[in-house]
Design a protein around this motif. Structure first.
Motif, mmCIF file in Angstrom:
data_model
loop_
_atom_site.group_PDB
_atom_site.id
_atom_site.type_symbol
_atom_site.label_atom_id
_atom_site.label_comp_id
_atom_site.label_asym_id
_atom_site.label_seq_id
_atom_site.Cartn_x
_atom_site.Cartn_y
_atom_site.Cartn_z
ATOM 1 N N THR A 211 0.849 -1.152 -0.069
ATOM 2 C CA THR A 211 -0.161 -0.069 -0.017
ATOM 3 C C THR A 211 0.941 1.292 -0.131
ATOM 4 O OG1 THR A 211 -1.838 -1.163 1.218
ATOM 5 C CG2 THR A 211 -1.715 1.180 1.131
ATOM 6 N N ARG A 212 1.189 1.775 -1.264
ATOM 7 C CA ARG A 212 1.873 2.906 -1.199
ATOM 8 C C ARG A 212 1.300 4.006 -2.545
ATOM 9 N NH1 ARG A 212 7.053 0.007 -3.881
ATOM 10 N NH2 ARG A 212 6.820 -1.676 -2.332
ATOM 11 N N PRO A 213 1.596 5.244 -2.422
ATOM 12 C CA PRO A 213 0.763 6.144 -3.308
ATOM 13 C C PRO A 213 1.419 5.723 -4.837
ATOM 14 C CG PRO A 213 2.526 7.322 -2.374
ATOM 15 C CD PRO A 213 2.361 5.753 -1.552
ATOM 16 N N TRP A 214 2.533 5.213 -5.011
ATOM 17 C CA TRP A 214 2.706 5.071 -6.347
ATOM 18 C C TRP A 214 3.625 3.507 -6.451
ATOM 19 C CZ3 TRP A 214 7.520 4.401 -8.853
ATOM 20 C CH2 TRP A 214 7.658 4.377 -10.262
ATOM 21 N N PHE A 215 3.504 2.977 -7.558
ATOM 22 C CA PHE A 215 4.392 1.832 -7.872
ATOM 23 C C PHE A 215 4.418 1.545 -9.403
ATOM 24 C CE2 PHE A 215 4.648 -2.600 -9.120
ATOM 25 C CZ PHE A 215 5.656 -3.257 -7.815
ATOM 26 N N GLY A 216 5.850 1.245 -9.648
ATOM 27 C CA GLY A 216 6.321 1.353 -11.081
ATOM 28 C C GLY A 216 6.958 -0.173 -11.264
ATOM 29 N N ARG A 375 -0.721 -8.862 -10.567
ATOM 30 C CA ARG A 375 -1.842 -9.440 -11.423
ATOM 31 C C ARG A 375 -2.771 -8.476 -12.099
ATOM 32 N NH1 ARG A 375 -5.431 -14.264 -9.210
ATOM 33 N NH2 ARG A 375 -3.398 -15.291 -9.231
ATOM 34 N N PRO A 376 -2.384 -8.306 -13.161
ATOM 35 C CA PRO A 376 -3.239 -7.318 -13.978
ATOM 36 C C PRO A 376 -4.730 -7.545 -13.958
ATOM 37 C CG PRO A 376 -1.322 -7.953 -15.315
ATOM 38 C CD PRO A 376 -1.175 -8.866 -14.028
ATOM 39 N N LEU A 377 -5.429 -6.558 -13.869
ATOM 40 C CA LEU A 377 -6.913 -6.513 -14.007
ATOM 41 C C LEU A 377 -7.378 -5.490 -15.122
ATOM 42 C CD1 LEU A 377 -8.275 -4.633 -11.872
ATOM 43 C CD2 LEU A 377 -7.770 -6.458 -10.294
ATOM 44 N N SER A 378 -8.384 -5.530 -15.265
ATOM 45 C CA SER A 378 -8.833 -4.449 -16.577
ATOM 46 C C SER A 378 -8.859 -3.058 -15.698
ATOM 47 C CB SER A 378 -10.327 -4.784 -17.028
ATOM 48 O OG SER A 378 -11.175 -4.817 -15.910
ATOM 49 N N GLY A 379 -8.188 -2.072 -16.064
ATOM 50 C CA GLY A 379 -8.071 -0.771 -15.784
ATOM 51 C C GLY A 379 -6.934 -0.609 -14.134
ATOM 52 N N GLY A 380 -6.168 -1.626 -13.962
ATOM 53 C CA GLY A 380 -5.599 -1.404 -12.777
ATOM 54 C C GLY A 380 -4.677 -2.723 -12.614
ATOM 55 N N LEU A 381 -4.045 -2.898 -11.295
ATOM 56 C CA LEU A 381 -2.989 -3.846 -10.887
ATOM 57 C C LEU A 381 -3.277 -4.200 -9.519
ATOM 58 C CD1 LEU A 381 -0.548 -5.293 -12.176
ATOM 59 C CD2 LEU A 381 0.801 -3.523 -10.815
ATOM 60 N N LEU A 382 -3.509 -5.537 -9.236
ATOM 61 C CA LEU A 382 -3.363 -6.039 -7.949
ATOM 62 C C LEU A 382 -1.962 -6.228 -7.617
ATOM 63 C CD1 LEU A 382 -6.578 -8.392 -8.072
ATOM 64 C CD2 LEU A 382 -6.591 -6.124 -6.784
ATOM 65 N N ILE A 383 -1.521 -6.113 -6.238
ATOM 66 C CA ILE A 383 -0.373 -6.382 -5.757
ATOM 67 C C ILE A 383 -0.413 -6.835 -4.440
ATOM 68 C CG2 ILE A 383 1.813 -5.310 -5.123
ATOM 69 C CD1 ILE A 383 1.530 -3.208 -7.097
ATOM 70 N N GLN A 384 0.300 -8.113 -4.280
ATOM 71 C CA GLN A 384 0.472 -8.598 -2.828
ATOM 72 C C GLN A 384 1.663 -9.004 -2.720
ATOM 73 O OE1 GLN A 384 -2.287 -11.713 -2.199
ATOM 74 N NE2 GLN A 384 -1.653 -12.966 -3.905
ATOM 75 N N THR A 385 2.163 -9.218 -1.328
ATOM 76 C CA THR A 385 3.152 -10.036 -0.960
ATOM 77 C C THR A 385 2.889 -11.579 -1.222
ATOM 78 O OG1 THR A 385 2.423 -10.263 1.294
ATOM 79 C CG2 THR A 385 3.965 -8.547 0.866
ATOM 80 N N SER A 386 4.210 -12.114 -1.547
ATOM 81 C CA SER A 386 4.072 -13.451 -1.951
ATOM 82 C C SER A 386 3.554 -14.594 -0.782
ATOM 83 C CB SER A 386 5.390 -14.209 -2.388
ATOM 84 O OG SER A 386 5.614 -13.672 -3.609
#
Length: 525
Positions: A211-216, A375-386
């Motif tokens: 959870t951060r304001p930006w991820f690249g 994991r890409p999804l329509s209009g965005g991206l899901l991010i989680q720790t493994s």
């Protein structure tokens, strides 16, 4: 008559003056000697001048061009109009050239720059102060200036490009096509560099933060694939510099080209075998789900046990192993039609045996878990720790909520079942005997179906009677557990946490079945 674009693109532009400032001095001597042989004047920063001097290559110091010494401990070296005017002037613009000449400045035809090793320092757990010093300012500025002006300037950013540059020097100069290609690579490298820094600063003290304001992130094309999941879909494989390990970077040692589906299954297989890395282990995967996982004292026995879990489904599957493959194990693997074999290493004898199957893809890939799952999804991206096992997943931390405490052997099987459950698509039920799966119910829409599927699959193999079971999430009702009890399962591990836990516990007691709760689930979607 003006030249056509095609003719102009192959016309060579001589290199008369070069600017060099490199952190990585690999092959710098050979490059410097080639420049001298081509009659090129070299301007360089102090550490680069010293390295060139050792190779017997003369160079003008940047400070002699700018009239200023390097300042602030080297933080300011090339940030000067005398440098950047020479990088940015359009050499087909007589007004611009006259402006430089009036100021006693000269254009550059070549820039050779590579950046401070920020990513390597970050992976090496460098201190905050060291990482700050690895944020290059002058390097990216020179690269961007030269790459922007690629019609006039060749921009080299890696020692891997030196052979092509040296060849160009021997042939009279660089072509427009070469300069455009190098400029494209330059902007890509600066983008990679900036993303690494921005991610580090955004994450702050917690590199695992999601959870951060930006991820690249950035990716580079590794190869085009024949097609995607189906022949009418286009597909390609990209690698990420921020995740140096994994299937995408695996070394291919033999077999046909990998398909999209091969890579998906191979990634799932690697994830599955990683969960049981405490012993020689094997996972056999079909359509991204395990059909057999086992550990043993050696890989050969582990493979036999994993295969016995579901020998029919293993046909055409992917086999992942967490130890170096020996000849005995290789002999077992080639008895069954297999699409891909993945391991951290192979003996020479094992490779010879596996390569006897011309179409078998052989991948050498280090085990390990990625820091983040994207994991890409329509209009965005899901991010989680493994998802990985931790102290909460150890048998000693579980609560016995029904039945008698199990034996040491049964505890080991329960522990293995819990680990093996992690990579199975939810809803998941895994049956285990002797450190090997004997029945797997995966990807079902109800836990009752998953339990029944696992029991049915076990019936085709070693059988459910006397096995232990793991459920990746709680039993919402007693019916799923009852299916396991009726099949002869003697112990079960599950997270617990349902409002009907008391009913599930009561069903386990009536069946004289040992039930352990972990208070931790392992959904895989």
């Amino acid at each position: 008559m003006s030249k056509s674009p095609a003719t102009a693109s192959f016309e060579r532009k001589p290199v008369r003056r070069a600017l060099i400032s490199v952190s990585d001095k690999t092959d710098l001597a050979s490059l410097g000697q080639a420049l001298v042989a081509a009659g090129v004047q070299i301007v360089a920063t102090s550490s680069t001048v010293a390295a060139l001097d050792e190779a017997g290559v003369a160079a003008v110091r940047v400070e002699d061009v700018t009239g200023f010494p390097e300042l602030l401990g080297g933080r300011v070296k090339t940030l000067h109009p005398a440098i950047h005017a020479g990088l940015l002037v359009k050499q087909d613009d007589p007004v611009g050239l006259a402006e430089l000449e009036g100021l006693d400045l000269a254009p550059f035809d070549l820039v050779v720059v590579n950046l401070y090793p920020f990513a390597a320092t970050l992976r090496g757990c460098g201190s905050h102060e060291n990482l700050i010093e690895m944020i290059d300012i002058g390097g990216p500025t020179m690269i961007r200036a030269a790459a922007k002006n690629y019609s006039s300037v060749a921009c080299i950013t890696s020692p891997t490009q030196y052979p092509d540059l040296i060849d160009a020097l021997r042939n009279g100069g660089t072509t427009a096509e070469q300069r455009r290609t190098w400029a494209t690579s330059a902007f890509q490298q600066v983008a990679d560099y900036d993303v690494e820094i921005a991610n580090w600063l955004t994450a702050g003290e917690d590199p695992t933060a999601v959870t951060r304001p930006w991820f690249g992130t950035t990716y580079q094309l590794r190869k085009s694939l024949r097609y995607g999941e189906n022949p009418h879909q286009l597909a390609a494989l990209y690698t990420s510099g921020s995740e140096p390990q994994g299937i995408a970077s695996a070394q291919v040692l033999g077999g046909k080209a990998l398909s999209y589906n091969n890579l998906q299954d191979a990634d799932a297989a690697l994830r599955a075998v990683n969960t049981v890395d405490y012993a020689p282990g094997v996972a056999i995967i079909k359509h991204a789900n395990p059909c057999g996982i086992a550990v043993a004292d050696n890989l050969t026995d582990a493979y036999r046990k994993a295969l016995a879990s579901d020998p029919i489904s293993a046909f055409g599957g992917v086999v992942a192993l967490n130890r170096s493959v020996d000849a005995d194990t290789a002999e077992q693997i080639i008895q069954v039609f297999t699409e891909v074999v993945i391991a951290p290493g192979f003996t020479e004898d094992a490779l010879k045996i596996l390569r006897s199957r011309a179409n078998l893809r052989i991948l050498e890939c280090a085990t390990g878990t990625a820091g983040h799952q994207l994991r890409p999804l329509s209009g965005g991206l899901l991010i989680q720790t493994s998802d990985s096992t931790g102290a909460e997943d150890e048998f000693a931390s579980w609560d016995l909520v029904a039945g008698e405490a199990v034996s040491e052997q049964t505890a080991r099987d329960l522990q293995f079942a819990w680990y093996a459950c992690l990579p199975v698509k939810s809803n998941a039920i895994v049956l285990v005997k002797n450190q090997a799966t004997v029945g797997i119910g995966m990807g079902q829409v109800s836990r009752v179906d998953a339990a029944q599927h696992a029991v049915t699959r076990a019936g085709a193999g070693a059988g459910a009677r006397g096995a232990v079971a793991a459920s990746d999430a709680f039993f919402p009702f007693p019916d799923g557990l009852q299916i396991l009890a009726d099949a002869g399962v003697r112990a079960v591990v599950a997270p617990g946490g349902s409002k009907n836990d008391h009913l599930v516990i009561e069903a386990a007691r009536k069946a004289a079945l040992s039930l352990y709760f972990t208070a931790r689930r392992h959904f895989t979607h």
